[in-house]
Design an enzyme around this catalytic site. Structure first.
Site, PDB file in Angstrom:
ATOM      1  N   GLU A   1       0.825  -1.204   0.000  1.00 42.98           N
ATOM      2  CA  GLU A   1       0.000   0.000   0.000  1.00 42.98           C
ATOM      3  C   GLU A   1       0.868   1.266   0.000  1.00 42.98           C
ATOM      4  O   GLU A   1       1.946   1.295   0.584  1.00 42.98           O
ATOM      5  CB  GLU A   1      -0.926  -0.011   1.217  1.00 42.98           C
ATOM      6  CG  GLU A   1      -1.941  -1.130   1.120  1.00 42.98           C
ATOM      7  CD  GLU A   1      -2.945  -1.168   2.246  1.00 42.98           C
ATOM      8  OE1 GLU A   1      -4.101  -1.504   1.975  1.00 42.98           O
ATOM      9  OE2 GLU A   1      -2.599  -0.870   3.401  1.00 42.98           O
TER      10      GLU A   1
ATOM     11  N   CYS B   1       6.737  -6.386   7.484  1.00 43.49           N
ATOM     12  CA  CYS B   1       7.892  -5.939   8.268  1.00 43.49           C
ATOM     13  C   CYS B   1       8.334  -7.082   9.158  1.00 43.49           C
ATOM     14  O   CYS B   1       7.515  -7.771   9.754  1.00 43.49           O
ATOM     15  CB  CYS B   1       7.522  -4.714   9.109  1.00 43.49           C
ATOM     16  SG  CYS B   1       8.959  -4.040   9.989  1.00 43.49           S
TER      17      CYS B   1
ATOM     18  N   CYS C   1       1.578  -2.033  15.803  1.00 41.13           N
ATOM     19  CA  CYS C   1       1.622  -1.729  14.367  1.00 41.13           C
ATOM     20  C   CYS C   1       0.972  -2.834  13.537  1.00 41.13           C
ATOM     21  O   CYS C   1       1.317  -4.009  13.675  1.00 41.13           O
ATOM     22  CB  CYS C   1       3.081  -1.542  13.950  1.00 41.13           C
ATOM     23  SG  CYS C   1       3.300  -1.337  12.176  1.00 41.13           S
TER      24      CYS C   1
ATOM     25  N   GLY D   1       7.032  -1.576   6.286  1.00 45.21           N
ATOM     26  CA  GLY D   1       8.424  -2.020   6.298  1.00 45.21           C
ATOM     27  C   GLY D   1       9.384  -1.133   7.055  1.00 45.21           C
ATOM     28  O   GLY D   1       9.079   0.015   7.390  1.00 45.21           O
TER      29      GLY D   1
ATOM     30  N   SER E   1      11.341   6.194  15.309  1.00 42.26           N
ATOM     31  CA  SER E   1      10.173   5.694  16.048  1.00 42.26           C
ATOM     32  C   SER E   1      10.590   5.417  17.475  1.00 42.26           C
ATOM     33  O   SER E   1      11.059   4.337  17.792  1.00 42.26           O
ATOM     34  CB  SER E   1       9.676   4.398  15.403  1.00 42.26           C
ATOM     35  OG  SER E   1       8.989   4.696  14.225  1.00 42.26           O
TER      36      SER E   1
ATOM     37  N   HIS F   1       8.720   6.201  20.767  1.00 44.26           N
ATOM     38  CA  HIS F   1       7.535   5.602  21.408  1.00 44.26           C
ATOM     39  C   HIS F   1       7.644   5.274  22.891  1.00 44.26           C
ATOM     40  O   HIS F   1       6.639   4.940  23.516  1.00 44.26           O
ATOM     41  CB  HIS F   1       7.076   4.334  20.656  1.00 44.26           C
ATOM     42  CG  HIS F   1       6.871   4.546  19.193  1.00 44.26           C
ATOM     43  ND1 HIS F   1       6.118   5.580  18.700  1.00 44.26           N
ATOM     44  CD2 HIS F   1       7.341   3.876  18.112  1.00 44.26           C
ATOM     45  CE1 HIS F   1       6.118   5.529  17.377  1.00 44.26           C
ATOM     46  NE2 HIS F   1       6.860   4.506  17.000  1.00 44.26           N
TER      47      HIS F   1
ATOM     48  N   ASN G   1      -3.558   4.754  15.990  1.00 47.81           N
ATOM     49  CA  ASN G   1      -4.604   4.393  15.035  1.00 47.81           C
ATOM     50  C   ASN G   1      -4.959   2.928  15.216  1.00 47.81           C
ATOM     51  O   ASN G   1      -4.092   2.071  15.118  1.00 47.81           O
ATOM     52  CB  ASN G   1      -4.119   4.624  13.603  1.00 47.81           C
ATOM     53  CG  ASN G   1      -3.940   6.099  13.318  1.00 47.81           C
ATOM     54  OD1 ASN G   1      -4.842   6.891  13.536  1.00 47.81           O
ATOM     55  ND2 ASN G   1      -2.752   6.477  12.868  1.00 47.81           N
TER      56      ASN G   1
END
Ligand code: SAH
Ligand code: SF4
Length: 366
Positions: free
Chosen positions: A102, A122, A129, A167, A221, A223, A297
């Site tokens: 995508e 990934c 994720c 990825g 990333s 987090h 999300n």
């Protein structure tokens, strides 16, 4: 090592879309042509978007015929295209059999950002994720990465590219770097190095390497503000813990004005307390960084919930008080599952992770 040109004479046709500017010049030199023909080809393919050799009018008839024999230009097929209410566009692209990825375009007032994938799935397994939960199949080729820009440009004005799709780009290093070269090259997409951003989960040795070969912007990333929590959320942290990661970030840009974007997904009750915010301020002391808070999300089987707007605002103000420029990323395209971390594509998982995740999920529901 086999030369590119000899390889093409003996093997399948070379997909010219996958050659970065330097490789394209080398390819033409090996055909016995001047190097500038390679530059002309880059312009045809990426700037003029002409992929039919017959229409490349500054090449002789015999060169066009020869190219048709030994080379090709292959673009993935668009299987579906969804347009969100907010104008975000998501494409599902067919690669080889069974592998789909995508790509997402996000229009904003002053820019158009394309979110590009670098792998089919990934291999890392960050716990929040959707891509990670789907498992991994393979790296994308240079052509498959750059084709995403090619396809988006058919319809939209792309001013920014972020490698934040499916990825981990730094685990597909060589192909990603060649694709970045095409994005920045004036004869191809001519994007500014400030407007192309690679996002990584923190593959420390590859980050050091990247700093040497590309000047694109960097996002990390993060987090979590401590190793214990980060080991849980971003498991690659066990291999490259925060101390090492922060060390490489400290020296990453030679230009002292440039900052790394620290991405921080907001997970209710997990990493969003005031203590976490204070820890984060301390962690980033002396690191040229700005923070991007990303509301979590949701996706099918996700085990987290997004922090409340109040918790996000409180977190942001602690960072701001600590001197950190902090913005909250607005979710875009969530009605078509195109927001950060929702990209899943469609492919065969070679890691069995998807199966395991589904099993855990069914147990939890039981
Ligand atoms: N593998 C790279 C790039 C792709 S992920 C990386 O991890 O940086 C792009 C960004 O989306 C990362 O910051 C990632 O942590 C974030 N992300 C992943 N899942 C998410 C989710 N469910 N909600 C919000 N952001 C998410
Ligand atoms: Fe991979 Fe990035 Fe998702 Fe982690 S957040 S699983 S590194 S795509």
């Amino acid at each position: 090592m086999n030369s590119i040109a000899t390889k093409t004479l003996t093997a399948a046709k070379t997909n010219l879309l996958g050659l970065d500017p330097a490789n394209m010049r080398e390819y033409f030199v090996e055909l016995g042509e001047p190097a500038y023909r390679g530059t002309q080809m880059v312009k045809w393919l990426h700037q003029q978007r002409i992929i039919d050799f017959q229409q490349m009018t500054n090449f002789s008839q015999s060169l066009r015929a020869r190219l048709a024999d030994i080379a090709t230009v292959w673009i993935p097929k668009v299987i579906s295209r969804q347009l969100s209410q907010d104008g975000t566009c998501k494409w599902l692209l067919q690669l080889n059999a069974g592998n789909c990825i995508e790509t997402v375009y996000i229009p904003e007032k002053d820019r158009g950002t394309l979110c590009v994938s670098s792998q089919v799935g990934c291999a890392l397994n960050c716990s929040f994720c959707a891509t990670g939960a789907q498992g991994f199949n393979r790296d994308l080729s240079v052509a498959e990465i750059i084709a995403q820009v090619w396809i988006a440009k058919q319809e939209f004005k792309v001013t920014n590219v972020v490698l934040m799709g499916m990825g981990e780009p730094l685990l597909n290093f060589a192909n990603v770097v060649d694709a970045l070269n095409l994005m920045l090259d004036d004869n191809a997409y001519g994007l500014s190095k400030y407007r192309v951003t690679l996002s990584t989960s923190g593959i420390v040795p590859a980050m050091k390497q990247l700093a040497k070969v590309s000047e694109v912007a960097l996002a990390v990333s993060l987090h979590a503000p401590n190793d214990e929590l980060r080991n849980e959320l971003v498991p690659i942290n066990k291999k490259y813990p925060l101390k090492e990661l922060m060390n490489v970030c400290r020296d990453y840009f030679v230009d002292s004005k440039r900052k790394i974007t620290m991405e921080y997904v907001m997970l209710a009750g997990v990493n969003d307390t005031q203590q976490h915010a204070q820890q984060l301020v301390r962690l980033l002391q002396g690191v040229p960084a700005k923070v991007n808070l990303i509301p979590f999300n949701p996706y099918q089987f996700a085990r987290y919930q997004c922090s409340t707007p109040e918790a996000i605002a409180a977190f942001q103000s602690i960072l701001a008080a600590g001197g950190l420029t902090t913005i909250v990323r607005r979710p875009r395209g969530d009605d078509i599952a195109a927001a950060c971390g929702q990209l899943a594509g469609d492919f065969q998982d070679r890691t069995k992770r998807r199966q395991r995740n589904m099993a855990t999920w069914s147990e939890e529901q039981a």
